[in-house]
Structures are given as C-alpha cells and as structure tokens.
Design a protein around this motif. Structure first.
Motif, PDB file in Angstrom:
ATOM      1  N   GLY A  23       4.195  -5.529 -11.832  1.00 50.01           N
ATOM      2  CA  GLY A  23       3.592  -4.245 -11.017  1.00 50.01           C
ATOM      3  C   GLY A  23       2.430  -3.902 -11.808  1.00 50.01           C
ATOM      4  N   ALA A  24       2.409  -4.144 -13.056  1.00 50.61           N
ATOM      5  CA  ALA A  24       1.037  -3.784 -13.733  1.00 50.61           C
ATOM      6  C   ALA A  24      -0.222  -4.861 -13.284  1.00 50.61           C
ATOM      7  CB  ALA A  24       1.244  -3.668 -15.273  1.00 50.61           C
ATOM      8  N   LEU A  25       0.490  -6.038 -13.209  1.00 47.52           N
ATOM      9  CA  LEU A  25      -0.584  -7.046 -12.642  1.00 47.52           C
ATOM     10  C   LEU A  25      -1.206  -6.751 -11.273  1.00 47.52           C
ATOM     11  CD1 LEU A  25       1.166 -10.266 -14.128  1.00 47.52           C
ATOM     12  CD2 LEU A  25      -0.987  -9.137 -14.932  1.00 47.52           C
ATOM     13  N   LEU A  26      -0.278  -6.351 -10.502  1.00 51.89           N
ATOM     14  CA  LEU A  26      -0.578  -5.623  -8.965  1.00 51.89           C
ATOM     15  C   LEU A  26      -1.516  -4.405  -9.078  1.00 51.89           C
ATOM     16  CD1 LEU A  26       2.519  -5.870  -6.775  1.00 51.89           C
ATOM     17  CD2 LEU A  26       0.507  -7.169  -6.454  1.00 51.89           C
ATOM     18  N   ALA A  27      -1.273  -3.676  -9.860  1.00 54.44           N
ATOM     19  CA  ALA A  27      -2.128  -2.193  -9.986  1.00 54.44           C
ATOM     20  C   ALA A  27      -3.532  -2.837 -10.457  1.00 54.44           C
ATOM     21  CB  ALA A  27      -1.413  -1.229 -10.985  1.00 54.44           C
ATOM     22  N   HIS A  28      -3.603  -3.511 -11.488  1.00 49.71           N
ATOM     23  CA  HIS A  28      -4.922  -4.179 -11.957  1.00 49.71           C
ATOM     24  C   HIS A  28      -5.715  -4.831 -10.798  1.00 49.71           C
ATOM     25  CE1 HIS A  28      -7.912  -5.505 -14.595  1.00 49.71           C
ATOM     26  NE2 HIS A  28      -7.741  -6.763 -14.119  1.00 49.71           N
ATOM     27  N   HIS A  29      -5.006  -5.678 -10.020  1.00 41.80           N
ATOM     28  CA  HIS A  29      -5.609  -6.670  -9.104  1.00 41.80           C
ATOM     29  C   HIS A  29      -6.288  -5.847  -8.104  1.00 41.80           C
ATOM     30  CE1 HIS A  29      -5.915 -10.309  -6.767  1.00 41.80           C
ATOM     31  NE2 HIS A  29      -5.289  -9.529  -5.572  1.00 41.80           N
ATOM     32  N   PHE A  30      -5.531  -4.795  -7.400  1.00 39.93           N
ATOM     33  CA  PHE A  30      -6.054  -3.750  -6.553  1.00 39.93           C
ATOM     34  C   PHE A  30      -6.722  -2.477  -7.064  1.00 39.93           C
ATOM     35  CE2 PHE A  30      -2.719  -6.098  -4.244  1.00 39.93           C
ATOM     36  CZ  PHE A  30      -3.424  -6.733  -3.178  1.00 39.93           C
ATOM     37  N   SER A  31      -7.220  -2.524  -8.242  1.00 42.68           N
ATOM     38  CA  SER A  31      -7.485  -1.460  -8.995  1.00 42.68           C
ATOM     39  C   SER A  31      -8.668  -0.575  -8.257  1.00 42.68           C
ATOM     40  CB  SER A  31      -7.996  -1.619 -10.392  1.00 42.68           C
ATOM     41  OG  SER A  31      -9.075  -2.340 -10.301  1.00 42.68           O
ATOM     42  N   ARG A  32      -9.227  -1.056  -7.260  1.00 47.23           N
ATOM     43  CA  ARG A  32     -10.463  -0.500  -6.739  1.00 47.23           C
ATOM     44  C   ARG A  32     -10.324  -0.321  -5.002  1.00 47.23           C
ATOM     45  NH1 ARG A  32     -15.446   0.163  -9.132  1.00 47.23           N
ATOM     46  NH2 ARG A  32     -16.068   1.116  -7.233  1.00 47.23           N
ATOM     47  N   THR A  33      -9.070  -0.886  -4.961  1.00 47.37           N
ATOM     48  CA  THR A  33      -8.735  -0.842  -3.119  1.00 47.37           C
ATOM     49  C   THR A  33      -7.544  -0.264  -2.688  1.00 47.37           C
ATOM     50  OG1 THR A  33      -7.886  -3.130  -3.680  1.00 47.37           O
ATOM     51  CG2 THR A  33     -10.051  -3.007  -3.116  1.00 47.37           C
ATOM     52  N   ALA A  34      -6.341  -0.202  -3.624  1.00 48.61           N
ATOM     53  CA  ALA A  34      -5.248   0.277  -3.244  1.00 48.61           C
ATOM     54  C   ALA A  34      -4.359   0.876  -4.431  1.00 48.61           C
ATOM     55  CB  ALA A  34      -4.197  -0.611  -2.375  1.00 48.61           C
ATOM     56  N   ASP A  35      -3.769   2.039  -4.468  1.00 52.35           N
ATOM     57  CA  ASP A  35      -2.786   2.386  -5.390  1.00 52.35           C
ATOM     58  C   ASP A  35      -1.436   1.823  -5.445  1.00 52.35           C
ATOM     59  OD1 ASP A  35      -4.585   4.074  -6.694  1.00 52.35           O
ATOM     60  OD2 ASP A  35      -4.133   5.780  -5.181  1.00 52.35           O
TER      61      ASP A  35
END
Length: 238
Positions: A23-35
């Motif tokens: 989940g943290a990896l997902l949050a980082h991956h989408f950090s400028r596009t989605a929460d």
C-alpha cells in the motif's frame, strides 16, 4: 482534489502502509496523481466486511466523488479451518463466493465507473504458522492450510471471471518464487518486503491493463519542470 484509490481487505491490507508495504508503494507510485486510501481490518473475513461496508465507505455522491479503483483483498481468514483454533473466522467456501459477489455489487451500484480489482489470498506456509500462532492452539495444528487457501484463491479467481473484473491470483503467483514460504511470508501468512513487492507489481500491472497508470492520469498541480523561473506565479493562474 485528487481522485482516490481505496484498498480494502484484512490484515495483509492493514499492514500494507508499513515500511516496504504494498500500500505504501502504491501511495508513493501515485503520489502526484491519486490518493491511496487504506481500509484494512486485521482478522476480518468477507462476512464481517459486508457488515461494515456502509461505515467504511462514503455514500454515493456525484461522479466526481467516485474512486478510480478499489482493491478487494479477502480470503485468508475465511479459509481458516472450521475445526481448528481460529474457527470463529471461518466462512464456508460457497458463502465466501457469495460475499465477494455482494461486495462487488455494492460497489458497482454506488460507483458504476469505478474499477474493481480482486486479490486472492496468499499461499500458506503451515510450518511457519505453528511457530507464530495468534490465538491459543491447544491442538498444535495449523489453523490454515495451503490446500484450503488454494481453494479460496480459486474461488476468488472464479468470481472475478464471473463479474468481468481483473484479479491477482496471489496464491499461484507467489508459489512460483524459489523458497516462497520464507522469501515471501514472514510468519506463514503475512508478507515480507519481497511478498509486498509482488503484490505491488501485480496490482500496478492489472491497473495499467484497465487504463489506470501514471501516463493516463494528470498531475494535480504544475511540476517544477513546468514552472517558468522568470515568472513562477504565472503557472498557477490557469
């Protein structure tokens, strides 16, 4: 406001915002596009998940409130054996399938355009489960078996096919890795950083397949590379 991606599941989801978690990896991956919004509940099965849907997720609003995607990651607790120490978490296989259908149906009625991604339960290292019990285990037998987890994973894949949604068959995928029990699972059930990376990579691939990727999503504000050094504030006028 940025669009949202909800991740909904049991402890494997609840723990996913820890260091190296998927989940943290997902949050980082989408950090400028989605929460990426965490909705993980340790120990929960699909029967309990159905009971709390309205408390966990907002009521349907306008189309702008609909999340881009929701991951549904249950089954590890449903697959607890009914005659072992975690029997209170067990959900029969046929009910597990019905519950997944009901969860999906609820989401689709609320947000028709939201993409739903199912994730199957992982494999089980039975020897490790005996070393890391979470409840009293007077029988001295693992409360989960890899065979049972495989049956629930197969059911999850079947539900995804019936509903026309993508699925990560984690049970099958993870067992392709050498020494997967120790490499991917820290206690026979929950994920190591390697296991978390497998989930992240699979989720990213499945989301990309349905058109949700960094390339397809706009950033919410100008990138530093797009700001004119001679007139920085101009970039924020539009």
């Amino acid at each position: 406001m940025r669009p949202k991606i909800y991740i909904f599941g049991d402890s494997i989801t609840e723990e996913s915002f820890g260091g190296g978690g998927w989940g943290a990896l997902l949050a980082h991956h989408f950090s400028r596009t989605a929460d990426v919004v965490l909705r993980g509940y340790s120990g929960y099965n699909t029967r309990w998940a159905l009971k709390v849907l309205d408390k966990v997720f907002p009521a349907a609003g306008g189309s702008d409130d609909a999340p881009l995607a929701i991951t549904v990651f249950f089954g590890a607790n449903d697959a607890c054996l009914p005659d072992r120490c975690s029997a209170f978490q067990h959900v029969p296989l046929h009910e597990y399938k019905q519950n997944l259908h009901s969860i999906i149906s609820t989401f689709k009625k609320r947000w028709p355009k939201t993409q739903i991604l199912l994730i199957s339960p992982p494999p089980i290292d039975e020897d490790a489960r005996l070393k890391f019990p979470y409840v009293d285990n007077p029988m001295g037998m693992p409360e989960r078996t890899n065979e049972a987890a495989g049956a629930y994973a197969k059911a999850c894949v079947s539900v995804a096919a019936e509903c026309g949604f993508p699925v990560v068959d984690l049970w099958t995928k993870m067992q392709r890795f050498p020494d997967w029990g120790k490499a991917c699972l820290r206690d026979g059930l929950h994920l190591t950083q390697t296991g978390n990376r497998i989930v992240f990579d699979e989720v990213i691939m499945k989301l990309r397949d349905v058109g949700l990727s960094l390339e397809s999503l706009p950033v919410d504000l100008p990138l530093i590379s797009d700001i004119d050094p001679s007139n920085p504030l101009k970039s924020f006028e539009n």
